[in-house]
Design an enzyme around this catalytic site. Structure first.
Site, PDB file in Angstrom:
ATOM      1  N   LYS A 183     -19.807   5.969   8.110  1.00 13.41           N
ATOM      2  CA  LYS A 183     -19.729   7.325   7.362  1.00 13.41           C
ATOM      3  C   LYS A 183     -21.107   7.281   6.553  1.00 13.41           C
ATOM      4  CE  LYS A 183     -15.171   9.066   7.270  1.00 13.41           C
ATOM      5  NZ  LYS A 183     -13.991   9.313   6.427  1.00 13.41           N
ATOM      6  N   LYS A 223     -15.096   8.436  19.601  1.00  9.39           N
ATOM      7  CA  LYS A 223     -13.687   8.849  19.356  1.00  9.39           C
ATOM      8  C   LYS A 223     -13.605  10.370  19.303  1.00  9.39           C
ATOM      9  CE  LYS A 223     -12.931   8.023  14.589  1.00  9.39           C
ATOM     10  NZ  LYS A 223     -12.163   7.418  13.410  1.00  9.39           N
ATOM     11  N   LYS A 280     -12.843  15.354  13.742  1.00  9.77           N
ATOM     12  CA  LYS A 280     -13.018  16.586  13.191  1.00  9.77           C
ATOM     13  C   LYS A 280     -14.164  16.906  12.520  1.00  9.77           C
ATOM     14  CE  LYS A 280      -9.334  15.765  10.215  1.00  9.77           C
ATOM     15  NZ  LYS A 280      -7.975  16.053   9.855  1.00  9.77           N
TER      16      LYS A 280
HETATM   17  P1  TYM Z   1      -7.526  10.014   9.555  1.00  9.27           P
HETATM   18  O1  TYM Z   1      -7.384  11.154   8.724  1.00  9.27           O
HETATM   19  O2  TYM Z   1      -9.064   9.859  10.104  1.00  9.27           O
HETATM   20  O3  TYM Z   1      -6.769   9.996  10.762  1.00  9.27           O
HETATM   21  C1  TYM Z   1      -5.338  10.032  10.673  1.00  9.27           C
HETATM   22  C2  TYM Z   1      -4.532   9.508  12.003  1.00  9.27           C
HETATM   23  O4  TYM Z   1      -5.174   9.705  12.962  1.00  9.27           O
HETATM   24  C3  TYM Z   1      -5.763   8.729  13.952  1.00  9.27           C
HETATM   25  N1  TYM Z   1      -6.511   9.075  14.715  1.00  9.27           N
HETATM   26  C4  TYM Z   1      -6.883   8.910  15.921  1.00  9.27           C
HETATM   27  N2  TYM Z   1      -5.980   8.355  16.878  1.00  9.27           N
HETATM   28  C5  TYM Z   1      -6.239   8.471  18.226  1.00  9.27           C
HETATM   29  N3  TYM Z   1      -7.507   8.995  18.528  1.00  9.27           N
HETATM   30  C6  TYM Z   1      -8.292   9.391  17.608  1.00  9.27           C
HETATM   31  N4  TYM Z   1      -9.578  10.054  18.185  1.00  9.27           N
HETATM   32  C7  TYM Z   1      -7.874   9.472  16.398  1.00  9.27           C
HETATM   33  N5  TYM Z   1      -8.604   9.923  15.203  1.00  9.27           N
HETATM   34  C8  TYM Z   1      -7.822   9.622  14.203  1.00  9.27           C
HETATM   35  C9  TYM Z   1      -5.989   7.608  12.842  1.00  9.27           C
HETATM   36  O5  TYM Z   1      -5.956   6.244  13.308  1.00  9.27           O
HETATM   37  C10 TYM Z   1      -5.046   7.602  11.805  1.00  9.27           C
HETATM   38  O6  TYM Z   1      -4.016   6.977  12.228  1.00  9.27           O
HETATM   39  N6  TYM Z   1      -8.114   6.109   6.275  1.00  9.27           N
HETATM   40  C11 TYM Z   1      -7.149   6.726   7.099  1.00  9.27           C
HETATM   41  C12 TYM Z   1      -6.108   7.501   6.255  1.00  9.27           C
HETATM   42  C13 TYM Z   1      -5.321   6.696   5.428  1.00  9.27           C
HETATM   43  C14 TYM Z   1      -4.138   5.930   5.796  1.00  9.27           C
HETATM   44  C15 TYM Z   1      -3.666   5.182   4.660  1.00  9.27           C
HETATM   45  C16 TYM Z   1      -3.606   5.624   7.104  1.00  9.27           C
HETATM   46  C17 TYM Z   1      -5.409   6.589   4.172  1.00  9.27           C
HETATM   47  N7  TYM Z   1      -4.534   5.805   3.668  1.00  9.27           N
HETATM   48  C18 TYM Z   1      -2.644   4.494   4.653  1.00  9.27           C
HETATM   49  C19 TYM Z   1      -2.581   4.746   7.233  1.00  9.27           C
HETATM   50  C20 TYM Z   1      -2.222   4.114   5.882  1.00  9.27           C
HETATM   51  C21 TYM Z   1      -7.813   7.883   7.983  1.00  9.27           C
HETATM   52  O7  TYM Z   1      -9.042   8.210   7.555  1.00  9.27           O
HETATM   53  O8  TYM Z   1      -7.216   8.711   9.045  1.00  9.27           O
END
Ligand code: TYM
Length: 336
Positions: free
Chosen positions: A118, A200, A203
């Site tokens: 990032k 991956k 968005k």
């Molecule tokens: P975020 O918002 O990027 O994504 C949410 C969830 O979607 C999964 N994910 C994917 N899985 C498969 N293929 C992909 N291309 C893909 N893109 C995203 C992510 O692994 C996630 O499970 N830091 C985290 C949010 C967060 C969080 C937490 C998660 C904050 N606090 C505590 C678990 C527990 C994030 O940015 O996810």
């Protein structure tokens, strides 16, 4: 939350409420969130504070948070079983994050891949929040004594850091935190970009690279038709040499509930056109009912806000227990 729910092991997971969630979020996370609802005491959170590490348009953030909440319900998560809430509505997340930041090393945070990626992408705004982001994530999880965290593969490193910080804290103060395990799906843990299947699905990339949960059938067909594959022409699963075809096969397998081998067999002797058509139909069949639900739910913002509030109240009660314990252990004087 009913009493039976309270005896079950806790699950916590979160998603950033920026933009519309995509198929990767659904397959890597949301689908599994739903599957766990009956066996665990689940807390699912829209982590709006995490989103602030990148500049957000305030009106757009409000809109997309509301949309993401409606989508949580539209994919079938049940507010009578799980606590569905918005992170900023429970101040204990930010409070515990400060404490944990005093138990996390700069060196650990510097090694985080997401921070490196990032900060490379947004080199005009490498803020301290981007650096300490994983500490807030650790607070999210530890606050609820979560035993299991269902996420996609990209969150593994943050989960490992969470465990390290929790173990470090417990070593000094006794068993304050449950040490959480991550749960990453066997298939679909990393859904790839449609135009560059070596990175991956995300968005923050251009629109044609991902399928949003609100893309309508014609858009889904068009995007999948244009998905990058290879020139070999043979349908087989090989992530390394055939990332585009393997990505489509993973999507098809997860959404139809079949194994990858069964999907390959069902397409024997056919070309990539057939694979793309089958995948598009599986995506449309999955998303059409979700979209119909969403269209109805988003009309009633008052109800959404009420559910959000109930979720936050339930979460805040649980969070207060852990925070009080932590404050006491580290020597903060209790309020009179
Ligand atoms: P975020 O918002 O990027 O994504 C949410 C969830 O979607 C999964 N994910 C994917 N899985 C498969 N293929 C992909 N291309 C893909 N893109 C995203 C992510 O692994 C996630 O499970 N830091 C985290 C949010 C967060 C969080 C937490 C998660 C904050 N606090 C505590 C678990 C527990 C994030 O940015 O996810």
């Amino acid at each position: 939350m009913q009493e039976a729910q309270q005896q079950k092991p806790v699950i916590f997971s979160g998603i950033q409420p920026t933009g519309v969630p995509h198929l990767g979020n659904y397959i890597g996370a949301w689908r599994n969130w739903k599957l766990l609802e009956d066996d665990y005491r689940c807390l699912y959170c829209l982590v709006d504070l995490h989103s602030l590490t990148i500049r957000q348009d305030p009106a757009e953030l409000r809109r997309s948070t509301m949309q993401a909440y409606a989508l949580l319900l539209a994919v079938g998560l049940d507010p009578t079983k799980s606590l569905l809430f918005v992170q900023s509505h429970v101040p204990a997340h930010a409070e515990l994050a400060w404490i944990l930041s005093c138990y996390t090393y700069m060196g650990e945070l510097s090694r985080m891949v997401q921070f490196k990626e990032k900060s490379a992408k947004h080199d005009e705004n490498i803020n301290a929040g981007l650096f300490t982001y994983p500490v807030l994530q650790a607070a999210d999880i530890l606050l609820y004594q979560a035993a299991l965290v269902p996420v996609g593969a990209d969150q593994k490193q943050h989960l490992e850091l969470t465990r390290d910080v929790a173990e470090r804290f417990n070593k000094v103060y006794g068993d304050v935190f449950v040490i959480p395990e991550h749960r990453i799906p066997k298939v679909g843990a990393r859904i790839m970009s449609l135009s560059d299947p070596t990175s991956k699905m995300s968005k923050s990339d251009p629109e044609e690279t991902y399928i949003s949960l609100l893309d309508r059938p014609d858009v889904i067909r068009r995007k999948i038709k244009r998905a990058v594959t290879d020139s070999e022409g043979e349908i087989r699963y090989d992530e390394e040499n055939k990332p585009g075809v393997s990505n489509l096969l993973s999507i098809l397998a997860v959404l139809t509930g079949r194994s990858i081998e069964a999907c390959v067999d069902s397409l024997a002797g056919q070309g990539y056109g057939a694979l793309k058509e089958a995948t598009a139909e599986a995506v449309i069949t999955t998303l059409s009912p979700v979209q119909a639900q969403f269209d109805a739910l988003i009309q009633d913002k008052e109800r959404l806000m009420q559910l959000m509030d109930e979720g936050a109240q339930g979460a805040a009660r649980l969070a207060a227990r852990t925070l009080a314990k932590v404050y006491k252990k580290i020597g903060l004087l209790p309020r009179g």
